[in-house]
Motif scaffolding. Sequence first.
Motif, PDB file in Angstrom:
ATOM      1  N   TYR A 143      -4.250 -72.479  46.370  1.00  0.00           N
ATOM      2  CA  TYR A 143      -3.098 -73.057  47.068  1.00  0.00           C
ATOM      3  C   TYR A 143      -3.063 -72.615  48.535  1.00  0.00           C
ATOM      4  O   TYR A 143      -2.757 -73.400  49.436  1.00  0.00           O
ATOM      5  CB  TYR A 143      -1.783 -72.678  46.368  1.00  0.00           C
ATOM      6  N   SER A 144      -3.401 -71.358  48.767  1.00  0.00           N
ATOM      7  CA  SER A 144      -3.372 -70.866  50.152  1.00  0.00           C
ATOM      8  C   SER A 144      -4.439 -71.559  51.010  1.00  0.00           C
ATOM      9  O   SER A 144      -4.322 -71.602  52.220  1.00  0.00           O
ATOM     10  CB  SER A 144      -3.561 -69.344  50.187  1.00  0.00           C
ATOM     11  N   PRO A 201       3.682 -69.179  44.998  1.00  0.00           N
ATOM     12  CA  PRO A 201       3.337 -70.525  45.482  1.00  0.00           C
ATOM     13  C   PRO A 201       3.956 -71.589  44.584  1.00  0.00           C
ATOM     14  O   PRO A 201       4.155 -71.360  43.394  1.00  0.00           O
ATOM     15  CB  PRO A 201       1.805 -70.544  45.383  1.00  0.00           C
ATOM     16  N   PRO A 202       4.289 -72.753  45.142  1.00  0.00           N
ATOM     17  CA  PRO A 202       4.843 -73.831  44.309  1.00  0.00           C
ATOM     18  C   PRO A 202       3.845 -74.235  43.239  1.00  0.00           C
ATOM     19  O   PRO A 202       2.639 -74.251  43.483  1.00  0.00           O
ATOM     20  CB  PRO A 202       5.081 -74.959  45.310  1.00  0.00           C
ATOM     21  N   VAL A 204       6.332 -76.797  50.494  1.00  0.00           N
ATOM     22  CA  VAL A 204       7.618 -76.121  50.317  1.00  0.00           C
ATOM     23  C   VAL A 204       8.759 -76.847  51.027  1.00  0.00           C
ATOM     24  O   VAL A 204       9.911 -76.516  50.843  1.00  0.00           O
ATOM     25  CB  VAL A 204       7.567 -74.658  50.815  1.00  0.00           C
ATOM     26  N   PRO A 230      -0.197 -78.327  45.696  1.00  0.00           N
ATOM     27  CA  PRO A 230      -0.149 -77.764  44.333  1.00  0.00           C
ATOM     28  C   PRO A 230      -1.080 -78.457  43.345  1.00  0.00           C
ATOM     29  O   PRO A 230      -1.751 -77.802  42.549  1.00  0.00           O
ATOM     30  CB  PRO A 230       1.315 -77.942  43.929  1.00  0.00           C
ATOM     31  N   GLN A 231      -1.122 -79.796  43.423  1.00  0.00           N
ATOM     32  CA  GLN A 231      -1.954 -80.495  42.437  1.00  0.00           C
ATOM     33  C   GLN A 231      -3.439 -80.270  42.694  1.00  0.00           C
ATOM     34  O   GLN A 231      -4.214 -80.044  41.771  1.00  0.00           O
ATOM     35  CB  GLN A 231      -1.623 -81.998  42.452  1.00  0.00           C
ATOM     36  N   ASN A 270      -2.931 -78.013  34.185  1.00  0.00           N
ATOM     37  CA  ASN A 270      -4.001 -78.495  33.323  1.00  0.00           C
ATOM     38  C   ASN A 270      -4.758 -77.361  32.653  1.00  0.00           C
ATOM     39  O   ASN A 270      -5.874 -77.514  32.205  1.00  0.00           O
ATOM     40  CB  ASN A 270      -4.965 -79.396  34.098  1.00  0.00           C
ATOM     41  N   HIS A 330      -2.813 -75.841  50.306  1.00  0.00           N
ATOM     42  CA  HIS A 330      -1.369 -76.122  50.387  1.00  0.00           C
ATOM     43  C   HIS A 330      -0.974 -77.403  49.662  1.00  0.00           C
ATOM     44  O   HIS A 330      -0.043 -78.104  50.089  1.00  0.00           O
ATOM     45  CB  HIS A 330      -0.904 -76.170  51.856  1.00  0.00           C
ATOM     46  N   SER A 368      -4.312 -76.827  41.630  1.00  0.00           N
ATOM     47  CA  SER A 368      -4.427 -76.786  40.170  1.00  0.00           C
ATOM     48  C   SER A 368      -5.766 -77.368  39.727  1.00  0.00           C
ATOM     49  O   SER A 368      -6.445 -76.822  38.846  1.00  0.00           O
ATOM     50  CB  SER A 368      -3.263 -77.575  39.550  1.00  0.00           C
ATOM     51  N   ASP A 369      -6.161 -78.488  40.353  1.00  0.00           N
ATOM     52  CA  ASP A 369      -7.444 -79.112  39.997  1.00  0.00           C
ATOM     53  C   ASP A 369      -8.615 -78.189  40.327  1.00  0.00           C
ATOM     54  O   ASP A 369      -9.566 -78.062  39.550  1.00  0.00           O
ATOM     55  CB  ASP A 369      -7.610 -80.433  40.762  1.00  0.00           C
ATOM     56  N   ALA A 410      -3.439 -67.616  37.458  1.00  0.00           N
ATOM     57  CA  ALA A 410      -2.438 -67.505  38.530  1.00  0.00           C
ATOM     58  C   ALA A 410      -3.048 -67.007  39.839  1.00  0.00           C
ATOM     59  O   ALA A 410      -2.686 -67.469  40.920  1.00  0.00           O
ATOM     60  CB  ALA A 410      -1.317 -66.576  38.087  1.00  0.00           C
ATOM     61  N   PRO A 432       2.106 -76.758  40.335  1.00  0.00           N
ATOM     62  CA  PRO A 432       1.842 -78.200  40.193  1.00  0.00           C
ATOM     63  C   PRO A 432       2.781 -78.806  39.152  1.00  0.00           C
ATOM     64  O   PRO A 432       3.274 -78.101  38.276  1.00  0.00           O
ATOM     65  CB  PRO A 432       0.390 -78.239  39.703  1.00  0.00           C
ATOM     66  N   MET A 454       0.984 -67.888  33.879  1.00  0.00           N
ATOM     67  CA  MET A 454       1.603 -68.934  34.682  1.00  0.00           C
ATOM     68  C   MET A 454       3.048 -69.168  34.285  1.00  0.00           C
ATOM     69  O   MET A 454       3.866 -69.580  35.082  1.00  0.00           O
ATOM     70  CB  MET A 454       0.828 -70.242  34.482  1.00  0.00           C
ATOM     71  N   TYR A 488       2.857 -65.994  50.082  1.00  0.00           N
ATOM     72  CA  TYR A 488       2.211 -66.639  48.929  1.00  0.00           C
ATOM     73  C   TYR A 488       2.531 -65.912  47.632  1.00  0.00           C
ATOM     74  O   TYR A 488       1.794 -66.015  46.665  1.00  0.00           O
ATOM     75  CB  TYR A 488       0.694 -66.711  49.144  1.00  0.00           C
ATOM     76  N   TYR A 513      -5.228 -69.782  41.265  1.00  0.00           N
ATOM     77  CA  TYR A 513      -4.359 -70.851  41.762  1.00  0.00           C
ATOM     78  C   TYR A 513      -3.729 -70.442  43.107  1.00  0.00           C
ATOM     79  O   TYR A 513      -3.662 -71.240  44.036  1.00  0.00           O
ATOM     80  CB  TYR A 513      -3.264 -71.160  40.736  1.00  0.00           C
ATOM     81  N   ARG A 514      -3.284 -69.206  43.179  1.00  0.00           N
ATOM     82  CA  ARG A 514      -2.642 -68.749  44.413  1.00  0.00           C
ATOM     83  C   ARG A 514      -3.602 -68.845  45.601  1.00  0.00           C
ATOM     84  O   ARG A 514      -3.233 -69.297  46.689  1.00  0.00           O
ATOM     85  CB  ARG A 514      -2.151 -67.306  44.250  1.00  0.00           C
TER      86      ARG A 514
END
Lengths: 181, 244
Positions: A27-28, B59-60, A94, A33-34, B66, A31, A37-38, A20, B62, B72, B56, A23-24
């Motif tokens: 993401y920041s 955050p949204p 968002v 999400p996918q 994966n 921007h 995540s990758d 998490a 995915p 999470m 943040y 990821y955060r």
Amino acid sequence: MRIFSRRSRQFEQQLEMRWARLYRIAYSWCHDPQLASDLTQDTLTKALRKHHQLKKYNALDAWLFTILNNCWRDHYRRKKETVDIDEVNLSPAVLSDDENERMLIVNYVHKAIEKLSSDQRQVVTLIDLEEMTYNEVASILDIPIGTVMSRLSRARRQLKAHLQNQNNDTDSSSSNLWRVK
Amino acid sequence: MKSSELISDEQLNAFLDNELDDKERAHILEAIRQDKEISVRFCDLSQIKNMVSLAYKNPPQPKQKNYTSAAMGRRESGLRVAFASLALILFGGLCGWVVSTQLLNQEDSTFQTVSQIKPGLLKSKKILLHINSMDNTRVQATLETAKKLLNFNGSNGKNRLELEIVANADGLGILRLNSPYSNQIKSLASQYNNVTFMACGIAKQNARLKEGKEIELIPEAQDIPAALDQILKRIKDGWTYVRG
């Protein structure tokens, strides 16, 4: 002495616990999400593969964020011919049709962050979201501590300007609220 | 050259991010206390830091995860509160660039360190103690100062004090269930009804993310969305800020 002498379940759990947070930060930076995540997944995969390189358990966080930074750089290095990392149009994830007021406000800040250079964005998010020290950020991004300080300073100055401008643009009717000097 | 020009943004940022040693911190505190322009710049930087942290917080996610993660899977139950607080900060924050210009116009709005506090000489009856570290010396100094202030002023009468102890960053640890300071805190809280212990929501969220579990606080702790927001609000209201 190696902390994790083999790819142990314990090590995997330690990585999983950090999903998490990684990821955060990812993401920041992007921007998306996918993509975030990758990037997080790439980071954890590399960490599992290179677990033998981690010498001290208390360096795990900094080590993971260093890998994340490398993944982020690699991602755009692969697209270097067509995309400049600072010119990436970050998708405002968002935003949606039923966007409510609260999400709009979050989006204000995200938009302001998007306008920073990638270098500035990385510094400010590692410090403000992860509460890292300047030394840790310098080590993760492989830059001098003076550069961390100057990037942070410029980033916060620009964030202030962007947020003030957005507030002006969005709601001129409330301008009296912040004209009471 | 104006004194405000002698303190750079880099220095104010380092102060805000807890990167300075005691001597440097004292120097910046004094500059903030003495110079309205510096205090405004500091307030601006604080607001920015707060806003980034809160923006943040959730955050949204995915569409396809994966990597399996228990952490999470947990959604923030206080989502509404978080966004509401962000709205408050952004609204108040953007206004705050103006509001903060008035912060130090009030005589009682002073910044001090715990070592500077002398209960008998303190005019203010509204004091906020800020602790952001688990360094034993600093925590003990903060709690001792709180005790002295409460003892000196009492819980009733014209000298009644209003005291808030705000914990963030590592300092949140003093309010955790397993805190080595819980007995001291419980003792103060039971003895005096005019002291409030406040736990920063951002620090709590960060601790939850780092540890992958919910953070339990002692019953005496009151949740607030963000410590810096509370500090700025109190300074604006004329409270005295004391750094632990």
